[in-house]
Write a protein that holds these residues in place. Structure first.
Motif, mmCIF file in Angstrom:
data_model
loop_
_atom_site.group_PDB
_atom_site.id
_atom_site.type_symbol
_atom_site.label_atom_id
_atom_site.label_comp_id
_atom_site.label_asym_id
_atom_site.label_seq_id
_atom_site.Cartn_x
_atom_site.Cartn_y
_atom_site.Cartn_z
ATOM 1 N N SER A 1 3.936 -0.812 10.030
ATOM 2 C CA SER A 1 2.584 -0.261 10.141
ATOM 3 C C SER A 1 2.453 0.471 11.466
ATOM 4 N N THR A 2 1.545 1.431 11.501
ATOM 5 C CA THR A 2 1.285 2.123 12.757
ATOM 6 C C THR A 2 0.440 1.226 13.642
ATOM 7 N N VAL A 3 0.996 0.883 14.776
ATOM 8 C CA VAL A 3 0.336 -0.085 15.652
ATOM 9 C C VAL A 3 0.352 0.432 17.089
ATOM 10 N N PRO B 1 8.871 2.822 13.039
ATOM 11 C CA PRO B 1 7.691 3.569 12.570
ATOM 12 C C PRO B 1 7.981 4.455 11.359
ATOM 13 N N GLU B 2 6.925 4.620 10.553
ATOM 14 C CA GLU B 2 7.064 5.476 9.365
ATOM 15 C C GLU B 2 6.588 6.879 9.682
ATOM 16 N N PHE B 3 7.233 7.861 9.021
ATOM 17 C CA PHE B 3 6.806 9.251 9.142
ATOM 18 C C PHE B 3 6.639 9.824 7.737
ATOM 19 N N LEU C 1 -8.560 9.573 -0.483
ATOM 20 C CA LEU C 1 -9.766 10.196 0.085
ATOM 21 C C LEU C 1 -10.075 9.674 1.478
ATOM 22 N N ARG C 2 -9.160 8.867 2.019
ATOM 23 C CA ARG C 2 -9.461 8.303 3.340
ATOM 24 C C ARG C 2 -9.605 9.426 4.363
ATOM 25 N N ASN C 3 -10.763 9.447 5.009
ATOM 26 C CA ASN C 3 -11.068 10.475 6.012
ATOM 27 C C ASN C 3 -10.949 11.897 5.485
ATOM 28 N N VAL D 1 5.536 -7.715 -1.349
ATOM 29 C CA VAL D 1 4.553 -8.792 -1.214
ATOM 30 C C VAL D 1 3.176 -8.186 -0.970
ATOM 31 N N ASP D 2 2.159 -8.767 -1.609
ATOM 32 C CA ASP D 2 0.790 -8.336 -1.316
ATOM 33 C C ASP D 2 -0.144 -9.482 -1.641
ATOM 34 N N ASN D 3 -1.160 -9.671 -0.801
ATOM 35 C CA ASN D 3 -2.078 -10.786 -1.081
ATOM 36 C C ASN D 3 -3.149 -10.406 -2.105
ATOM 37 N N ASN D 4 -3.117 -9.144 -2.535
ATOM 38 C CA ASN D 4 -4.034 -8.708 -3.571
ATOM 39 C C ASN D 4 -3.370 -8.964 -4.926
ATOM 40 N N GLU E 1 -1.364 -9.928 12.602
ATOM 41 C CA GLU E 1 -1.251 -11.250 13.221
ATOM 42 C C GLU E 1 -1.142 -12.346 12.153
ATOM 43 N N LYS E 2 -2.000 -12.210 11.136
ATOM 44 C CA LYS E 2 -1.999 -13.214 10.063
ATOM 45 C C LYS E 2 -0.622 -13.291 9.387
ATOM 46 N N VAL E 3 -0.047 -12.124 9.138
ATOM 47 C CA VAL E 3 1.275 -12.083 8.489
ATOM 48 C C VAL E 3 2.328 -12.723 9.405
ATOM 49 N N GLY F 1 0.858 -1.190 0.000
ATOM 50 C CA GLY F 1 0.000 0.000 0.000
ATOM 51 C C GLY F 1 0.887 1.230 0.000
ATOM 52 N N TYR F 2 0.343 2.341 0.469
ATOM 53 C CA TYR F 2 1.096 3.597 0.496
ATOM 54 C C TYR F 2 2.427 3.418 1.218
ATOM 55 N N VAL F 3 2.346 2.862 2.401
ATOM 56 C CA VAL F 3 3.549 2.770 3.227
ATOM 57 C C VAL F 3 4.509 1.704 2.698
ATOM 58 N N GLY F 4 3.966 0.519 2.426
ATOM 59 C CA GLY F 4 4.804 -0.599 1.996
ATOM 60 C C GLY F 4 5.507 -0.335 0.674
ATOM 61 N N PRO G 1 -6.550 11.130 11.932
ATOM 62 C CA PRO G 1 -7.793 10.832 12.655
ATOM 63 C C PRO G 1 -7.728 9.466 13.355
ATOM 64 N N LYS G 2 -7.185 8.499 12.613
ATOM 65 C CA LYS G 2 -7.086 7.136 13.149
ATOM 66 C C LYS G 2 -6.086 7.070 14.308
ATOM 67 N N ASP G 3 -4.960 7.739 14.139
ATOM 68 C CA ASP G 3 -3.913 7.665 15.163
ATOM 69 C C ASP G 3 -4.327 8.352 16.459
ATOM 70 N N GLU H 1 -4.375 -8.684 -7.964
ATOM 71 C CA GLU H 1 -4.525 -7.626 -8.975
ATOM 72 C C GLU H 1 -3.425 -6.577 -8.820
ATOM 73 N N LYS H 2 -3.177 -6.215 -7.556
ATOM 74 C CA LYS H 2 -2.156 -5.221 -7.259
ATOM 75 C C LYS H 2 -0.780 -5.703 -7.735
ATOM 76 N N ILE H 3 -0.497 -6.970 -7.447
ATOM 77 C CA ILE H 3 0.804 -7.539 -7.837
ATOM 78 C C ILE H 3 0.943 -7.565 -9.365
HETATM 79 C C1 UDX Z 1 -1.201 0.972 6.393
HETATM 80 C C2 UDX Z 1 -1.830 1.408 7.702
HETATM 81 O O1 UDX Z 1 -3.130 1.919 7.454
HETATM 82 C C3 UDX Z 1 -0.980 2.393 8.425
HETATM 83 O O2 UDX Z 1 -1.481 2.628 9.698
HETATM 84 C C4 UDX Z 1 0.380 1.876 8.579
HETATM 85 O O3 UDX Z 1 1.238 2.833 9.119
HETATM 86 C C5 UDX Z 1 0.934 1.298 7.310
HETATM 87 O O4 UDX Z 1 0.031 0.464 6.667
HETATM 88 P P1 UDX Z 1 -1.233 1.959 3.989
HETATM 89 O O5 UDX Z 1 0.049 1.494 3.431
HETATM 90 O O6 UDX Z 1 -1.718 3.297 3.568
HETATM 91 O O7 UDX Z 1 -1.136 2.075 5.552
HETATM 92 O O8 UDX Z 1 -2.354 0.850 3.799
HETATM 93 P P2 UDX Z 1 -2.967 0.243 2.467
HETATM 94 O O9 UDX Z 1 -2.781 1.196 1.347
HETATM 95 O O10 UDX Z 1 -4.317 -0.268 2.824
HETATM 96 O O11 UDX Z 1 -1.997 -0.996 2.168
HETATM 97 C C6 UDX Z 1 -1.972 -2.192 2.833
HETATM 98 C C7 UDX Z 1 -1.658 -3.305 1.844
HETATM 99 O O12 UDX Z 1 -1.471 -4.521 2.548
HETATM 100 C C8 UDX Z 1 -2.737 -3.534 0.801
HETATM 101 O O13 UDX Z 1 -2.176 -3.475 -0.491
HETATM 102 C C9 UDX Z 1 -3.246 -4.947 1.115
HETATM 103 O O14 UDX Z 1 -3.655 -5.645 -0.029
HETATM 104 C C10 UDX Z 1 -2.041 -5.566 1.792
HETATM 105 N N1 UDX Z 1 -2.372 -6.692 2.672
HETATM 106 C C11 UDX Z 1 -3.320 -6.579 3.622
HETATM 107 C C12 UDX Z 1 -1.666 -7.865 2.539
HETATM 108 O O15 UDX Z 1 -0.807 -8.004 1.683
HETATM 109 N N2 UDX Z 1 -1.952 -8.901 3.384
HETATM 110 C C13 UDX Z 1 -2.899 -8.822 4.340
HETATM 111 O O16 UDX Z 1 -3.111 -9.786 5.070
HETATM 112 C C14 UDX Z 1 -3.607 -7.623 4.472
#
Ligand code: UDX
Ligand code: UDX
Length: 437
Positions: free
Chosen positions: A125-127, A155-157, A331-333, A34-37, A105-107, A14-17, A267-269, A39-41
């Motif tokens: 991730s922010t946890v 942590p990411e900034f 557009l999140r939040n 790595v991503d379990n989606n 947890e799953k990961v 996602g954004y962070v990864g 908002p979430k944090d 389509e994304k891969i």
């Molecule tokens: C997320 C969190 O919302 C944020 O708090 C944290 O700091 C970093 O991770 P973001 O990267 O923006 O932020 O999330 P998102 O864009 O939803 O990406 C998460 C990715 O993980 C998605 O691509 C999703 O498909 C993937 N994912 C999710 C997996 O690969 N496996 C899973 O089990 C769940």
């Protein structure tokens, strides 16, 4: 000298990864995203970034060409071939504000099941605080062959829109570690980046993240609260922010009054920090107020509109900017969601435009009576009775405001981000309302 290249898997693209993966490749490491989606891969393998982030796609392609980034759709396949695994999956909020950690947890379980030799597992991730401990406990539980590992909190900034720069030129890097071995590896990973590394224990690193983001959110709510007073007494919040920011103890950043903070983090944090504090017996009332001020702030622009136009039923309102901030399609939040909902509930005719987030906005609102999606700002303004600015995109600064004024039925301009000069707009003939001025 040969670069110190480490094999790293980033789970969650996602954004962070994705930003983390691309930047770690850029500084010389060998990355598996790595991503379990699936389509994304698939998209990523073609060099297409699933998110809009300036410079990301170019850097992704550059490093793919060099063979430094590859993609996999399973943790099971990635774990054995990597030395370090970053967890960057989403941690969405539950209805009570706590973070939903089921994906983390799953990961962890997947990693534990597929470990073949020593690994460093990094929570990105922010946890909530103490997640590191839970991560360790879970991996220990499922790691039946007792393969050694260390858990690290890093942590990411990263701000959306400037994420690459934030990663490659950070103010500091925070690393919570428990062993010398993991500390050395983290040092090697970040060696090419010129920034101080703060090594702490895991809980401290986790708390640094909470404390930093909630403090920034506090700065925004504080200035918005002051803005509301400024409006009542005839002061100008822009000058107030500028003068306050010149005091080095305060600093000039995050003092822009507006429609409030949005995005996937603040908002979430803030809610997660309140919840986490409660779990350890502390009522963080102070932060509850920060959150409440932000919720109220979103409604202020509609109130301003109603003060001028009275009933907004059937009135044509142009909305410029939908993303929660410029240079992102996220557009999140976003304040725009609540504000457009409010306008539609009041039966206004809403013409929305955003340079990149319009597609995502369509996904949320779909076909909606009273809502019209425009291709440019000029399509929104013909016979409009007000323009509402919700995101300070650069593009809006270049708009011919005289032309806008002339095309409108009534030239009301509600500048929710204080992007325009009040006097100049009034000279053009606009009935101008900013925030706190
Ligand atoms: C997320 C969190 O919302 C944020 O708090 C944290 O700091 C970093 O991770 P973001 O990267 O923006 O932020 O999330 P998102 O864009 O939803 O990406 C998460 C990715 O993980 C998605 O691509 C999703 O498909 C993937 N994912 C999710 C997996 O690969 N496996 C899973 O089990 C769940
Ligand atoms: C934030 C953190 O800044 C970053 O370190 C990381 O932890 C992820 O979360 P991000 O959400 O991408 O980054 O954007 P940021 O630039 O921090 O802005 C957040 C929100 O605050 C936006 O809606 C923005 O419009 C608003 N904001 C920011 C203001 O209203 N006024 C300001 O002065 C600054």
């Amino acid at each position: 000298m040969k670069k110190d290249r480490i094999k790293i898997a980033i789970v969650g693209s996602g954004y962070v990864g994705l930003v983390t993966g691309v930047c770690l490749a850029e500084i010389g490491h060998e990355i598996i995203c790595v991503d379990n989606n699936k389509e994304k891969i698939k998209k990523l393998k073609k060099g297409i970034s699933p998110i809009f982030e300036p410079g990301l796609e170019e850097l992704l392609r550059k490093n793919m060409k060099k063979g430094k980034i590859t993609f996999l759709d399973s943790v099971k396949k990635a774990t054995p071939v990597c030395d370090v695994i970053f967890i960057a999956v989403n941690t969405p909020p539950r209805p009570d504000g706590s973070a939903d950690l089921q994906y983390v947890e799953k990961v962890c379980i997947e990693i534990a099941n597929s470990m073949n030799r020593y690994k460093v597992i990094v929570e990105k991730s922010t946890v909530p605080v103490q997640t590191g401990r839970k991560v360790k406990q879970t991996i220990e539980l499922y790691n039946r062959r007792k393969i050694p590992f260390d858990v690290v909190s890093n942590p990411e900034f990263l701000r959306e829109g400037t994420a690459l720069n934030d990663f490659l030129k950070p103010d500091r890097i925070v690393v919570g570690v428990e062993s010398e071995k993991a500390k050395k590896i983290m040092k090697r990973i970040y060696a090419p980046i010129k920034a101080p590394i703060i090594f702490t224990n895991i809980e401290t690193a986790e708390l640094i993240k909470h404390a930093s983001n909630s403090f920034l959110a506090t700065k925004i709510s504080y200035i918005n609260a002051v803005a509301n007073i400024a409006e009542k007494v005839g002061a100008d919040i822009k000058d107030i922010s500028k003068a306050m920011g010149m005091d080095k103890r305060i600093g000039p950043y995050f003092l822009n009054a507006g429609v409030g903070f949005g995005g996937s983090c603040f908002p979430k944090d803030v809610l997660a920090f309140i919840h986490m504090a409660k779990e350890v017996g502390i009522d963080f009332n102070f932060l509850k107020e920060v959150y409440r001020i932000n919720e109220e702030q979103r409604k202020r622009v509609v109130e301003k509109l109603k003060e001028i136009l009275w009933n907004i039923e059937d009135k044509k309102i142009a909305v410029w900017g939908l993303s929660f901030k410029p240079n992102t399609d996220d557009l999140r939040n976003a304040p725009s969601i609540v504000i457009v909902e409010e306008l539609l509930n009041s039966h206004a005719k809403v013409f929305v435009y955003d340079p990149v987030a319009i597609k995502n906005f369509k996904k949320i609102f779909g076909r909606n009576k009273g809502l019209f999606y425009a291709k440019n700002v000029y399509e929104t303004i013909k016979h409009a009775e007000a323009v509402l600015i919700l995101t300070e995109w650069d593009e809006f600064k270049k708009v011919d405001m005289k032309k806008v004024k002339n095309a409108m039925k009534i030239p009301v301009l509600i500048d929710g981000r204080n992007m325009f000069d009040k006097e100049k707009m009034e000279k053009f003939g606009f009935i101008y309302r900013g925030i706190g001025r």
